[in-house]
Design a protein around this motif. Structure first.
Motif, short mmCIF file in Angstrom:
data_model
loop_
_atom_site.label_atom_id
_atom_site.label_comp_id
_atom_site.label_asym_id
_atom_site.label_seq_id
_atom_site.Cartn_x
_atom_site.Cartn_y
_atom_site.Cartn_z
N ARG A 188 104.21 41.47 93.93
CA ARG A 188 102.98 41.80 93.22
C ARG A 188 102.16 42.82 94.02
NH1 ARG A 188 99.89 37.74 94.07
NH2 ARG A 188 101.06 36.32 92.72
N ALA A 189 102.07 42.60 95.33
CA ALA A 189 101.32 43.53 96.17
C ALA A 189 101.96 44.91 96.16
CB ALA A 189 101.23 42.99 97.59
N LEU A 190 103.28 44.97 96.24
CA LEU A 190 103.97 46.26 96.20
C LEU A 190 103.72 46.97 94.87
CD1 LEU A 190 107.51 45.58 97.75
CD2 LEU A 190 105.70 46.99 98.72
N THR A 191 103.78 46.22 93.79
CA THR A 191 103.61 46.80 92.47
C THR A 191 102.19 47.34 92.29
OG1 THR A 191 105.25 45.26 91.58
CG2 THR A 191 103.81 46.33 90.00
N GLU A 192 101.21 46.60 92.78
CA GLU A 192 99.83 47.05 92.67
C GLU A 192 99.59 48.33 93.49
OE1 GLU A 192 97.67 43.61 93.91
OE2 GLU A 192 97.87 42.59 91.98
N GLU A 193 100.28 48.42 94.61
CA GLU A 193 100.15 49.60 95.45
C GLU A 193 100.89 50.80 94.86
OE1 GLU A 193 101.36 50.98 100.02
OE2 GLU A 193 101.32 48.86 99.47
N GLY A 194 102.04 50.55 94.22
CA GLY A 194 102.84 51.61 93.61
C GLY A 194 103.74 52.29 94.62
N GLY A 195 104.60 53.17 94.12
CA GLY A 195 105.49 53.91 94.99
C GLY A 195 106.60 53.07 95.60
N VAL A 196 107.04 52.04 94.89
CA VAL A 196 108.07 51.14 95.41
C VAL A 196 109.40 51.88 95.56
CG1 VAL A 196 109.36 49.00 94.99
CG2 VAL A 196 106.92 49.15 94.38
N THR A 197 110.10 51.62 96.65
CA THR A 197 111.42 52.20 96.90
C THR A 197 112.43 51.08 97.13
OG1 THR A 197 111.10 52.28 99.30
CG2 THR A 197 110.34 54.19 98.01
N ARG A 198 113.68 51.49 97.19
CA ARG A 198 114.71 50.49 97.50
C ARG A 198 114.43 49.83 98.84
NH1 ARG A 198 120.08 53.29 97.92
NH2 ARG A 198 118.81 55.14 98.34
N LEU A 251 114.57 40.39 92.68
CA LEU A 251 113.33 41.16 92.73
C LEU A 251 113.58 42.46 91.97
CD1 LEU A 251 114.10 39.95 95.80
CD2 LEU A 251 111.85 40.87 96.35
N LEU A 252 112.82 42.72 90.93
CA LEU A 252 112.98 43.93 90.14
C LEU A 252 111.60 44.52 89.87
CD1 LEU A 252 115.07 41.58 88.82
CD2 LEU A 252 115.89 43.60 87.61
N VAL A 253 111.49 45.84 89.97
CA VAL A 253 110.22 46.53 89.72
C VAL A 253 110.45 47.61 88.68
CG1 VAL A 253 108.40 47.95 90.71
CG2 VAL A 253 109.33 46.02 92.01
N SER A 254 109.56 47.64 87.69
CA SER A 254 109.65 48.64 86.63
C SER A 254 109.45 50.04 87.18
CB SER A 254 108.58 48.34 85.57
OG SER A 254 108.39 49.43 84.71
N GLY A 255 110.03 51.03 86.51
CA GLY A 255 109.91 52.41 86.93
C GLY A 255 108.47 52.91 86.95
N LYS A 256 107.56 52.25 86.24
CA LYS A 256 106.15 52.65 86.26
C LYS A 256 105.52 52.51 87.64
CE LYS A 256 105.31 51.34 81.42
NZ LYS A 256 104.53 50.43 80.52
N HIS A 257 106.15 51.70 88.48
CA HIS A 257 105.55 51.38 89.78
C HIS A 257 106.41 51.83 90.95
CE1 HIS A 257 102.68 48.92 87.54
NE2 HIS A 257 103.72 48.42 86.89
N THR A 258 107.44 52.64 90.70
CA THR A 258 108.32 53.08 91.79
C THR A 258 108.04 54.55 92.14
OG1 THR A 258 110.10 53.83 90.31
CG2 THR A 258 110.12 51.51 90.97
N GLY A 272 110.18 56.78 89.69
CA GLY A 272 110.03 56.60 88.25
C GLY A 272 111.19 55.85 87.64
N ASN A 273 112.20 55.54 88.44
CA ASN A 273 113.33 54.72 87.99
C ASN A 273 113.17 53.30 88.52
OD1 ASN A 273 115.03 57.61 88.93
ND2 ASN A 273 114.88 57.00 86.78
N PRO A 274 113.60 52.31 87.76
CA PRO A 274 113.51 50.92 88.25
C PRO A 274 114.29 50.71 89.54
CG PRO A 274 113.92 50.95 85.89
CD PRO A 274 114.08 52.37 86.37
N VAL A 275 113.85 49.73 90.31
CA VAL A 275 114.51 49.34 91.55
C VAL A 275 114.77 47.84 91.50
CG1 VAL A 275 114.32 49.16 94.06
CG2 VAL A 275 113.42 51.17 92.88
N ALA A 276 115.95 47.43 91.96
CA ALA A 276 116.29 46.00 91.96
C ALA A 276 116.99 45.63 93.26
CB ALA A 276 117.20 45.67 90.78
N VAL A 277 116.64 44.46 93.77
CA VAL A 277 117.32 43.84 94.91
C VAL A 277 117.61 42.41 94.48
CG1 VAL A 277 117.14 43.15 97.33
CG2 VAL A 277 116.05 45.27 96.56
N PHE A 278 118.90 42.09 94.26
CA PHE A 278 119.18 40.76 93.72
C PHE A 278 120.61 40.32 94.04
CE2 PHE A 278 119.33 43.06 89.26
CZ PHE A 278 120.37 43.85 89.66
N GLY A 279 120.82 39.00 93.90
CA GLY A 279 122.15 38.47 94.14
C GLY A 279 122.17 36.95 94.13
N PRO A 280 123.37 36.37 94.03
CA PRO A 280 123.54 34.92 94.04
C PRO A 280 123.54 34.36 95.46
CG PRO A 280 125.66 35.95 93.79
CD PRO A 280 124.64 37.08 93.81
#
Length: 960
Positions: free
Chosen positions: A722-732, A431-438, A441-449
């Motif tokens: 998608r819902a988080l991105t539309e709302e904006g202000g995404v955090t870790r 899950l990765l979100v561009s800085g435009k929606h955090t 203003g910096n991208p946020v990522a939660v990911f792993g194998p």
């Protein structure tokens, strides 16, 4: 643990004292205040690497860093439940997220994740080891993760190998033997061990010459980086072997070597000298690394294959409906490019690959009823003659103090079903979100194998700092010269299995060298007009009783035939003429070439931004989706050796072996061909967000298998992000909460149950029992259809009856809806292509039981499309025929009610029948994650959650 008598405790203590005095003591360490190691560090060592994450990078990998245990520690664990330090300390915080995510904040992330900053603060140093003057291995107090710092490239990689030996020696030894098809000879003839080598070796049945040629190919075909990669690999192997020598001398090697008869615990024979009874711990070689890489690639980096089962289901559909309609029906279940499929690239971009041709040429469908799988096992003797089931016998003659260890591995070093590379087609999420929606203003990522749960874990954590290397993260044990998934100085990366089609099936005409009429058993075939012999590859395994596995001795032989079109998997006739079906994989004989890409990802001078990251991952031949985040960008690239095919060939089905149908530029001597250029691989920079859970990559990009339709577990992530991105202000924290909520959600309950309920409620429910059952399902669905505990540690779900009902109902409703219309033959054939269910408690799924990963494969998309058609909803890419009630709402409702009535009558004991770990009827335990013991230690059971095994949470506030 059960209460033990004083007599048993006394006996155990005596046994431990005897063992500890003469056999296996804990390994010596250089403590934080010791001179040699810390003097080296104070003198400079490697300079402290710049860390631009500023304490906003976190990760976790259960159960713990320490994956080795001496015999004394194993025996203490079996008797008293104790474990070595850092063997299991990451399991509790990992497990706690399932019930603790709802109140998660950025400030409380540290409750569930560890700080992934570079280096170890002085007050957190637990021990420092200096295996050479040019490298130190510093372990922190909290997790014991090795932080390797070297002043020379050789010393750095030597230290990486030494640390790998410290943490995973036994596991690495197991997997080099699995890769060579020699597990039973090494670890005993238990059924599970036989199954593992029989699953893996046929995928990569290499000779020693094959393995060495792969080593040479890397060095000879990749310029300076190839030479550096093999120099690093040699240093890594030297480090492993140095640790083996130290462990043998100090007698602190893993206790499993004693239990499997490789070392005599009393005399130390085998460790200090070789005897006819013990062979000790054999040094590692470069070719062992290739064998290890073949296992890793087989588990997570392959794609395609399965063309013969595809052909059989297509033939069944044509038999049922006729050729024209049957083909349409089959294609609708195949869902090659379903318009409703959730995609990683949702910006409308298209990346055509492995698409269906308008008029396929060369398709080689077998005659009906003629297909037989190629036999693998021959010449069984002893216990192998009875399929590994030994008759009752006396225990192995061994000192009495070892008797309590008998049967420790009676089911094999891994239980049956732990791996099945033919079905285990990849996991992991991102899950990765561009800085435009955090918020920052910096991208946020939660990911792993999502690599499964093993004890010890297949992955291991490490930080590597040295000339040309600066990274921290996870690597597969035994091939960890570099960090494979993790972070650099100002960026982080991860991957998910992609599964695009890099394996094709060819039908080779059989022949006899003397010109006589061939049969299906012929061992020669036509290649470019000539009759040439197949290459026969063999592996003979034999075993004898050991302390850990006192079963009867046995042996058997595995046999694989290899052609210039790959290895033989099936035999059949086409038009009455005999053929062999072969599997040709682009990564075959190139298992370790991807080392170049990993080397680049670890090199801070190479990866400096999203573009250079994408260039690095181009050098990885495995079929993976790669994701990247730094302080400015998020990025995606799909890697893999995608062969260039004749556009008239249908890669989903077998094709006739002929020059016109070969991969373009194919050279059977090196198993190389032309590959699609990087621009044709799905890729992107700064899409608003990315999600991946082994779903479809992009429009027109075929993922090779069934199951990428309107409902996929990727939807659980996509809807939330998608819902988080539309709302904006995404955090870790908010992105981690989205992942965690998806991780405890039942896909069927969220995305299919609403349509089921609409059909059931299309008329009033007269039966009070069924009405009550529907009400339970509605209440569960309205609250999120989650499989979540009422409170941490309660071991009871919030809606246990609804969950039980869904588990019981799903297989019944799928059969009730689809089997009458499809007919038994086609229904069973399609179930071979795609299992109908993979609920957490379903032991028959690709990942086996208690494996965490769930809802990757199933018939939920078929049910969703069929039900929506019955309800009159719009369906893009519908099934080619109606099934539920033959398309009539009232008849469909009758089918659902009849199957629901059956399900409602099933008790918890019938739905969850129990196993070696759980009593019948224990719903929580049936779902729960249980680490599969790969050695002498076991771990506590934790509540189910469907999330990566190793996971990062990152947000870089700065960049170089």
């Amino acid at each position: 643990m059960r209460r033990r008598t004083g007599r048993l405790r006394t006996a155990a203590a005596a046994a431990l004292f005897a063992l500890g005095a003469t056999v296996l003591a804990p390994p010596p360490t250089a403590a934080a205040g010791s001179s040699s190691a810390l003097d080296f560090a104070r003198a400079g060592g490697a300079p402290v690497a710049p860390d631009y994450c500023q304490s906003q990078c976190a990760d976790i990998l259960p159960p713990g860093t320490n994956g080795n245990a001496t015999l004394m520690e194993i025996l203490a664990h079996k008797l008293f439940g104790t474990r070595p330090a850092h063997a299991s300390d990451q399991l509790a915080p990992y497990g706690a997220l399932a019930s603790g995510y709802q109140s998660l904040t950025d400030d409380t992330l540290s409750t569930f994740f560890n700080d992934a900053s570079f280096g170890v603060p002085k007050d957190q140093i637990a021990q420092v080891t200096a295996p050479r003057d040019d490298v130190t291995i510093t372990r922190d107090r909290k997790t014991g993760v090795p932080h390797i710092k070297g002043t020379t490239r050789y010393g750095t990689e030597f230290g990486v190998g030494y640390a790998a030996g410290q943490d995973r020696l036994w596991l690495m030894d197991l997997f080099r033997h699995i890769g060579r098809g020699e597990l039973t000879s090494f670890a005993g003839g238990a059924l599970a061990n036989q199954g593992l080598e029989q699953q893996f070796w046929p995928q990569a049945p290499y000779t020693e010459k094959d393995l060495q040629e792969q080593v040479d190919y890397i060095e000879d075909h990749n310029g300076a980086r190839g030479k550096q990669a093999m120099a690093d690999a040699r240093a890594y192997v030297d480090g492993i072997n140095a640790y083996i020598r130290k462990a043998e001398e100090g007698r602190y090697f893993p206790g499993e070597y004693v239990l499997t008869g490789h070392v005599d615990a009393v005399t130390n024979a085998g460790a200090t000298r070789r005897t006819s009874h013990t062979d000790g711990i054999k040094p590692f070689t470069l070719t062992d690394l290739i064998a290890l890489a073949s296992v890793v690639g087989g588990l997570f980096g392959n794609g395609g294959g399965g063309e013969v089962p595809n052909a059989l289901s297509l033939l069944a559909a044509q038999q049922k409906y006729g050729v024209e309609k049957g083909t349409k029906v089959w294609e609708s279940f195949r869902e090659r490019d379903d318009p409703e499929a959730v995609k990683t690239l949702h910006d409308g971009s298209s990346f055509p690959y492995a698409v269906k041709p308008a008029r396929a040429k060369g398709t080689a469908l077998p005659d009906r009823g003629s297909v037989t799988p190629e036999p693998l096992v021959f010449d069984r003797t002893g216990a192998a003659a009875s399929k590994g089931v030994a008759p009752p016998q006396d225990p192995v003659k061994a000192p009495k103090k070892y008797r309590k260890l008998e049967g420790l591995f009676k089911n094999g070093v891994l239980p049956e079903g732990s791996f099945n590379p033919t079905r285990h087609r990849g996991m992991s999420n991102a899950l990765l979100v561009s800085g435009k929606h955090t918020a920052s203003g910096n991208p946020v990522a939660v990911f792993g194998p999502q690599t499964g749960y093993f004890a010890p874990q297949l992955l291991m954590l490490q930080e590597i700092q040295g000339p040309g290397i600066s990274a921290r993260g996870a690597s597969f044990a035994g091939v960890g010269m570099y960090v494979q998934l993790g972070r650099g100085q100002d960026y982080s990366w991860s991957a998910t299995s992609a599964g695009q089609d890099i394996t094709d099936t060819y039908a080779v005409d059989l022949c006899n060298a003397d010109g006589s009429e061939p049969t299906k058993d012929a061992t020669s075939y036509r290649y470019h007009g000539a009759c040439v012999p197949m290459e026969k590859l063999e592996r003979t395994n034999s075993w004898k009783p050991t302390i850990a596995d006192p079963t009867a001795a046995g042996s058997y032989r595995m046999q694989v035939f290899r052609t210039k079109y790959g290895t033989v998997t099936h035999r059949a006739t086409i038009g009455g003429k005999p053929v062999a079906y072969t599997a040709l994989r682009s990564t075959y004989r190139h298992e370790a070439d991807s080392i170049i890409g990993f080397q680049m990802l670890n090199d801070p001078a190479y990866v400096r931004d999203a573009t250079s990251f994408q260039k690095a991952t181009r050098h990885i031949g495995y079929a993976f989706n790669w994701f990247y985040a730094d302080s400015r960008d998020i990025a995606y690239y799909n890697s893999g050796l995608n062969p260039v095919r004749n556009p008239q060939v249908d890669p989903t089905l077998p094709v006739k072996a002929a020059a016109a149908h070969e991969w373009r530029g194919y050279d059977p001597r090196t198993n190389t061909s032309d590959y699609t250029p990087p621009a044709q691989h799905p890729q992107s920079v700064n899409q608003d967000y990315y999600i991946s859970w082994n779903n479809k990559q992009a429009t027109n990009y075929d993922s090779a298998g069934f199951g990428n339709g309107s409902v996929h577990r990727g939807s659980l992530l996509d809807d939330r992000v998608r819902a988080l991105t539309e709302e904006g202000g995404v955090t870790r924290a908010s992105l981690t909460r989205a992942m965690s909520e998806a991780a405890v959600t039942d896909l069927r309950g969220e995305d299919v149950l609403p349509e089921l309920l609409r059909v059931l409620r299309s008329k009033p429910l007269a039966d009070p029992t069924l009405r009550a059952a529907v009400q339970r399902l509605e209440a569960w669905q309205e609250e999120g259809a989650q499989r979540r505990e009422t409170a941490a540690g309660s071991h009871t779900y919030t809606h246990p009856d609804a969950v039980r009902l869904m588990d019981a109902w799903w297989p019944l409703l799928i059969e009730g809806v689809f089997k009458p219309g499809l007919g038994g033959e086609l229904y069973d054939a399609l179930r071979t292509n795609l299992a109908i269910d993979e609920a957490p408690s379903a032991g028959h799924g690709p990942t086996g039981s208690h494996a965490g990963s769930a809802f990757q494969y199933g018939w939920w998309s078929y049910a969703d499309k069929d039900l929506r058609a019955v309800l009159g909803d719009r369906v893009d890419g519908p099934l080619a025929a109606p099934y539920c009630g033959n398309g009539r709402l009232s008849a469909c409702r009758d089918t659902l009610l009849a199957t629901l009535r059956q399900a409602n009558g099933k008790t918890a004991e019938r739905v969850y029948p129990g196993d070696d770990s759980c009593r019948a009827g224990d719903q929580w335990c049936a779902d729960a994650i249980i680490h599969r013991a790969v050695g002498g230690l076991t771990h506590d059971t934790v509540s189910w959650q469907n999330r990566p095994t190793y996971q990062q949470v990152v947000e870089f506030p700065a960049h170089r």
